[in-house]
Motif scaffolding. Structure first.
Motif, PDB file in Angstrom:
ATOM      1  N   ASP A 330      42.960 -28.515 -44.804  1.00  0.00           N
ATOM      2  CA  ASP A 330      41.539 -28.199 -44.970  1.00  0.00           C
ATOM      3  C   ASP A 330      40.726 -28.662 -43.765  1.00  0.00           C
ATOM      4  O   ASP A 330      39.752 -28.023 -43.368  1.00  0.00           O
ATOM      5  N   GLU A 331      41.149 -29.769 -43.148  1.00  0.00           N
ATOM      6  CA  GLU A 331      40.459 -30.245 -41.941  1.00  0.00           C
ATOM      7  C   GLU A 331      40.699 -29.293 -40.774  1.00  0.00           C
ATOM      8  O   GLU A 331      39.782 -28.991 -40.004  1.00  0.00           O
ATOM      9  N   LYS A 334      38.599 -26.250 -41.236  1.00  0.00           N
ATOM     10  CA  LYS A 334      37.188 -26.565 -40.971  1.00  0.00           C
ATOM     11  C   LYS A 334      36.927 -26.646 -39.461  1.00  0.00           C
ATOM     12  O   LYS A 334      35.916 -26.139 -38.957  1.00  0.00           O
ATOM     13  N   ILE A 335      37.839 -27.266 -38.740  1.00  0.00           N
ATOM     14  CA  ILE A 335      37.694 -27.408 -37.287  1.00  0.00           C
ATOM     15  C   ILE A 335      37.685 -26.040 -36.612  1.00  0.00           C
ATOM     16  O   ILE A 335      36.856 -25.753 -35.743  1.00  0.00           O
ATOM     17  N   MET A 338      34.485 -24.087 -37.415  1.00  0.00           N
ATOM     18  CA  MET A 338      33.349 -24.682 -36.713  1.00  0.00           C
ATOM     19  C   MET A 338      33.314 -24.237 -35.246  1.00  0.00           C
ATOM     20  O   MET A 338      32.255 -24.115 -34.637  1.00  0.00           O
ATOM     21  N   ILE A 370      32.582 -30.578 -30.047  1.00  0.00           N
ATOM     22  CA  ILE A 370      31.885 -30.753 -31.326  1.00  0.00           C
ATOM     23  C   ILE A 370      30.715 -31.704 -31.132  1.00  0.00           C
ATOM     24  O   ILE A 370      30.872 -32.804 -30.591  1.00  0.00           O
ATOM     25  N   ASP A 374      27.703 -32.866 -36.185  1.00  0.00           N
ATOM     26  CA  ASP A 374      28.877 -32.392 -36.920  1.00  0.00           C
ATOM     27  C   ASP A 374      29.984 -33.437 -36.927  1.00  0.00           C
ATOM     28  O   ASP A 374      30.704 -33.589 -37.926  1.00  0.00           O
ATOM     29  N   GLU A 377      29.171 -35.934 -39.567  1.00  0.00           N
ATOM     30  CA  GLU A 377      29.252 -35.382 -40.916  1.00  0.00           C
ATOM     31  C   GLU A 377      30.684 -35.135 -41.374  1.00  0.00           C
ATOM     32  O   GLU A 377      31.021 -35.364 -42.533  1.00  0.00           O
ATOM     33  N   TYR A 378      31.545 -34.660 -40.437  1.00  0.00           N
ATOM     34  CA  TYR A 378      32.869 -34.205 -40.850  1.00  0.00           C
ATOM     35  C   TYR A 378      34.024 -35.122 -40.446  1.00  0.00           C
ATOM     36  O   TYR A 378      35.122 -34.998 -40.995  1.00  0.00           O
ATOM     37  N   PHE A 379      33.811 -36.028 -39.480  1.00  0.00           N
ATOM     38  CA  PHE A 379      34.971 -36.703 -38.903  1.00  0.00           C
ATOM     39  C   PHE A 379      34.975 -38.227 -39.033  1.00  0.00           C
ATOM     40  O   PHE A 379      35.720 -38.893 -38.324  1.00  0.00           O
ATOM     41  N   ASP A 380      34.182 -38.761 -39.902  1.00  0.00           N
ATOM     42  CA  ASP A 380      34.227 -40.206 -40.118  1.00  0.00           C
ATOM     43  C   ASP A 380      35.602 -40.655 -40.575  1.00  0.00           C
ATOM     44  O   ASP A 380      36.142 -41.658 -40.093  1.00  0.00           O
TER      45      ASP A 380
END
Length: 513
Positions: A330-331, A334-335, A338, A370, A374, A377-380
């Motif tokens: 899923d990551e 998403k990448i 994006m 990126i 973003d 939001e998405y990569f913590d």
């Protein structure tokens, strides 16, 4: 692979771009999408034209019917009222027919195509150069490339005489006489065996072979049974004087002749470049030593006890490791989503280090950085993972860089750290490289370390990690010279993050280096 050039050529009138369409499969996808859009426009145009012509046909039929009716009334001209009616009717008929003939509604529909700018010839030359770079890098004869094979491996569709002739044409326009000769001779062989198709002009093929023989010194001028006396005359002159002519032409045209493969010709004598080519072409079987192991790694983190990292040693000094299954499906999706609409041609810093330019001989691909919003939001969670398996902080790390390689996509051997004086080194140099594979890649798309004789095994969801600097003193690890092998087929996605010296617990003070 070999059909990509034909795809690009067939879409010349449909493309609006300044980007190099062959360097990324994202761009090819956009081309196909744009082609579908324009097919829809053409369908709409044909529907409107069919409707207009049908209406015109029906109206003209009605006018003829009215004419026949008038002709039956032999005394209608004696009635002034009838004459006026006829004049009015004829006037209406004329304007109605004129309106139907000049109806621009269907032509307006074509503006959806016309608004897109034409693709310049430079784009096609770039696409050709990508094919030619692949051919030269992997040392593929035109006979094998036209058969769609390399070392018994299928790399693309077969090419016919017409396509081989086009390759010779673009080699000629790129001042590449060896390529002209290679492809022209192959085109001639296929032209003979394919029944001499009309798409190949034998006179032009004669010219290609004769002129390239002059440049290269290879005498293929007797290959074709020349049909015109003037060609025979030229051939005799070339045969008599071709050595002198060749030397003179090379003296005059040396720079232009070398343009197409300047980088490769320059690096042919470079041991590392030759090693890089060998690794990309043949790969290497790594011999694991007693210090090379695969293990489950928790790095003493309690929450990793149930989900340890799968750590594989590649090299001990400099340190190179692979962490398997650190990115989830899923990551990855998403990448990619994006990045799709934001990719740009990859650039390379100039020697002065003051700016970046597109240099396809050195690097060919599409890139997206990126943004901070973003990334937060998405990569913590991914940042936490990176810190867990590297042991270094990501707080001062560079933004995530997404790269997509398509046909001929590559990056010649280079080092990752910045050179002092070429950047505003607020956070120091790039200490560690973390390279994520978003797709699995074949041998011709791997990352190769020529000084270490290593081609890294890589798979979707894994992370390749290596130290760019010596941890003891911050000096550059020259052995980390690495490059991305040119893609013969398929599609390669990677994501890279560089961790800087600033914010790390190091035994040296990088600011005083």
């Amino acid at each position: 692979m070999l059909k990509y050039l034909a795809v690009v050529s067939s879409l010349l009138l449909f493309v609006e771009a300044i980007q190099r369409w062959h360097t990324s499969q994202i761009m090819l996808t956009k081309l196909y999408d744009m082609q579908n859009d324009h097919f829809n426009v053409l369908d709409n145009y044909l529907d409107l034209e069919t409707k207009r012509l049908e209406e015109l046909k029906n109206y003209v039929a009605a006018v003829y019917e009215w004419r026949d009716h008038i002709n039956t009334k032999k005394d209608f001209l004696h009635d002034h009222l009838d004459v006026i009616k006829v004049m009015i009717q004829m006037h209406q008929h004329f304007f109605k027919i004129d309106d139907l003939i000049k109806n621009k509604q269907s032509l307006e529909a074509l503006k959806d195509i016309d608004e897109h700018k034409d693709l310049s010839g430079d784009h096609i030359l770039w696409a050709h150069r990508a094919l030619r770079r692949l051919q030269l890098f992997y040392a593929i004869p035109a006979s094998d490339m036209s058969a769609g094979r390399l070392n018994e491996k299928v790399i693309g569709d077969r090419m016919d005489a017409c396509e081989c002739c086009v390759m010779a044409k673009y080699c000629l326009e790129g001042n590449d006489p060896y390529g002209v000769l290679d492809w022209a001779v192959e085109a001639y062989g296929k032209w003979e065996s394919d029944g001499r198709p009309e798409c190949v002009d034998s006179d032009i093929l004669n010219y290609y072979i004769v002129s390239s023989s002059v440049y290269t010194g290879f005498n293929f001028m007797s290959l074709i049974n020349l049909s015109r006396s003037n060609y025979q005359e030229y051939t005799e002159q070339f045969a008599r004087y071709h050595r002198l002519i060749k030397n003179e032409l090379f003296a005059l045209e040396k720079e232009r002749t070398m343009d197409t493969m300047e980088v490769y010709n320059y690096l042919m004598g470079n041991k590392n470049m030759n090693g890089f080519r060998h690794l990309c072409k043949h790969g290497v079987s790594r011999t694991l030593t007693k210090y090379s192991k695969c293990r489950y790694q928790t790095n003493n983190l309690f929450y990793r006890i149930l989900m340890p990292f799968k750590e594989e040693d590649i090299n001990s000094e400099p340190l190179i490791k692979i962490y398997h299954d650190v990115l989830y499906d899923d990551e990855i999706l998403k990448i990619k989503m994006m990045s799709l609409a934001n990719m740009n041609d990859a650039q390379v810093k100039t020697i002065a280090g003051n700016d970046s330019v597109v240099q396809e001989q050195t690097r060919s691909g599409q890139v997206y950085w990126i943004n901070e919003v973003d990334a937060v939001e998405y990569f913590d969670a991914l940042n936490t993972r990176i810190e867990s398996f590297t042991g270094f902080s990501t707080k001062t790390a560079e933004l995530y860089q997404i790269v997509n390689y398509g046909l001929g996509g590559h990056y010649l051997p280079h080092h990752d750290p910045f050179i002092k004086g070429t950047e505003n080194l607020v956070f120091g140099n790039r200490l560690v490289t973390v390279l994520f594979y978003l797709t699995g890649v074949q041998n011709d798309g791997y990352t190769a370390f020529p000084m270490l004789n290593i081609v890294t095994p890589a798979e979707r969801g894994s992370a390749l990690v290596w130290n760019n600097l010596h941890m003891s003193n911050g000096e550059l690890c020259y052995e980390t010279l690495h490059g991305s092998c040119p893609l013969l087929k398929g599609n390669k996605w990677i994501m890279t993050r560089w961790l800087y010296e600033e914010g790390q617990h190091l035994p040296y003070n990088w600011k005083n280096k």
